[in-house]
Enzyme design. Structure first.
Site, mmCIF file in Angstrom:
data_model
loop_
_atom_site.group_PDB
_atom_site.id
_atom_site.type_symbol
_atom_site.label_atom_id
_atom_site.label_comp_id
_atom_site.label_asym_id
_atom_site.label_seq_id
_atom_site.Cartn_x
_atom_site.Cartn_y
_atom_site.Cartn_z
ATOM 1 N N GLN A 20 0.818 -1.214 0.000
ATOM 2 C CA GLN A 20 0.000 0.000 0.000
ATOM 3 C C GLN A 20 0.850 1.261 0.000
ATOM 4 O O GLN A 20 0.342 2.365 -0.174
ATOM 5 C CB GLN A 20 -0.937 0.024 1.198
ATOM 6 N N VAL B 203 -4.226 -1.824 5.195
ATOM 7 C CA VAL B 203 -4.897 -2.449 4.062
ATOM 8 C C VAL B 203 -4.098 -3.646 3.568
ATOM 9 O O VAL B 203 -4.644 -4.730 3.322
ATOM 10 C CB VAL B 203 -5.122 -1.433 2.926
ATOM 11 N N TYR B 204 -2.791 -3.474 3.440
ATOM 12 C CA TYR B 204 -1.928 -4.577 3.017
ATOM 13 C C TYR B 204 -2.082 -5.763 3.968
ATOM 14 O O TYR B 204 -2.286 -6.903 3.542
ATOM 15 C CB TYR B 204 -0.479 -4.106 2.999
ATOM 16 N N GLY B 205 -1.987 -5.494 5.275
ATOM 17 C CA GLY B 205 -2.104 -6.568 6.252
ATOM 18 C C GLY B 205 -3.457 -7.252 6.202
ATOM 19 O O GLY B 205 -3.558 -8.475 6.359
ATOM 20 N N THR C 102 -5.409 -7.618 3.591
ATOM 21 C CA THR C 102 -5.485 -8.510 2.427
ATOM 22 C C THR C 102 -4.668 -9.776 2.651
ATOM 23 O O THR C 102 -5.071 -10.866 2.233
ATOM 24 C CB THR C 102 -5.001 -7.801 1.149
#
Length: 257
Positions: A96, A158-160, A162
Site C-alpha cells: 500500500q 490495508v496490506y495486512g 489482504t
C-alpha cells in the site's frame, strides 16, 4: 539439488522478480516444469530464458493476476504443454506504500485488495478446477501471505488485511478440497529484500535496519530463503501438511505500534 519436484508442473504468479523469480529458478532446479506468469513481459522473458539456458523446462505466459481470463489461459497452457497441473505458487502482490488507515485513498485500497486478495482467489479458482477434474489427482497450492497478515502493523492496515484474508482463504480451501487430493497452505514471509522492500527503504530510510532488529536472526530474509519454504510445501515431502501458515520471518516479533 535433491530432485524435490521432479516431473511436477507448477505455476508461479508474480514470477518476473523477487520471491517469484527466485522460486522459478529453484523449482526448475529441483526438477519441476515451471509455468511463469507476470505482467511485465520483458522481465518475465529474462527469467524464462535464464531457466531454459540452465536446462530447465519452462513456459512463460504473460498474465495479469487480476484477470480471470489471463489466469485461465495460463493454467490451460500448463495442462496443454505437460498434461496436468500439480502445483501453484500464488505470489503476485503489491504494497500500500505506507500511510495510516485514514490516509489511504480509495484507489490504493482497491488496487491492493484486487491484487493481493482477489488475484489470489482468481488464481486458486483456475488452479483448483484443473487439479480436481476427473483423473487429475489433486495437487498442492501455496499462497504467499505476509507476517503483516498475522498481526496489525502500523502503516500496513490495508496490506495486512489482504494478507490476513489470504490466510483465511487458504485454510478454507484446504478444508474444502482435501478430499480431492489438494493441499493448500500459506507462507508468511517477514522483511525480505525484494524490489518492494528496496522501494520501502527509499521511502522510509532505516526501515530495513528497524525490521531486522525485530528478527531473532537480526537480518532481513533473502528471496531464495522464502522460495525454499514454498518448494517444500509444494513437494510430496509435505504430503500431510495442509491448511497451515508457515512463518518464514527469521523469528520476527510483532512490530511495535
Amino acid at each position: 539439488m535433491t530432485d524435490l519436484l521432479t516431473g511436477k508442473t507448477i505455476l508461479i504468479t508474480g514470477a518476473s522478480s523477487g520471491i517469484g523469480a527466485s522460486a522459478a529458478h529453484l523449482l526448475a532446479r529441483e526438477g519441476a516444469n515451471v509455468v511463469l506468469t507476470a505482467r511485465r513481459q520483458a522481465e518475465l522473458d529474462r527469467v524464462a530464458e535464464s531457466i531454459a539456458g540452465n536446462g530447465g523446462d519452462v513456459l512463460a505466459v504473460p498474465a495479469d493476476t487480476t484477470s480471470a481470463d489471463d489466469l485461465r489461459r495460463a493454467v490451460a497452457a500448463a495442462v496443454e504443454r505437460w498434461g496436468r497441473l500439480d502445483g501453484a505458487l500464488n505470489n503476485a502482490g503489491r504494497t500500500q506504500g505506507g500511510g495510516r488507515l485514514a490516509e489511504v485513498t480509495d484507489e490504493t485500497f482497491d488496487s491492493v485488495a484486487e491484487v493481493n486478495f482477489k488475484g489470489v482467489w482468481l488464481a486458486m479458482r483456475a488452479e483448483l478446477r484443473a487439479m480436481t477434474v476427473e483423473g487429475a489427482g489433486g495437487g498442492s497450492i501455496v499462497n504467499v501471505s505476509s507476517i503483516g497478515g498475522t498481526f496489525g502493523a502500523a502503516g500496513q492496515s490495508v496490506y495486512g488485511a489482504t494478507k490476513a484474508a489470504v490466510i483465511a482463504m487458504s485454510r478454507a480451501a484446504a478444508a474444502e478440497y482435501g478430499r480431492d487430493g489438494v493441499r493448500v497452505n500459506a507462507i508468511a514471509p517477514g522483511a525480505t529484500m525484494t524490489e518492494m522492500m528496496v522501494a520501502w527503504q527509499q521511502r522510509d530510510p532505516g526501515i530495513v535496519e528497524h525490521l531486522s532488529s525485530l528478527a531473532a536472526l537480526g537480518r532481513p530474509g533473502r528471496p531464495d530463503e522464502i522460495a525454499e519454504a514454498a518448494a517444500w510445501l509444494l513437494s510430496d515431502r509435505a504430503g500431510y501438511v495442509t491448511g497451515m501458515t508457515l512463518g518464514v520471518d527469521g523469528g520476527t516479533a510483532p512490530w511495535p505500534h
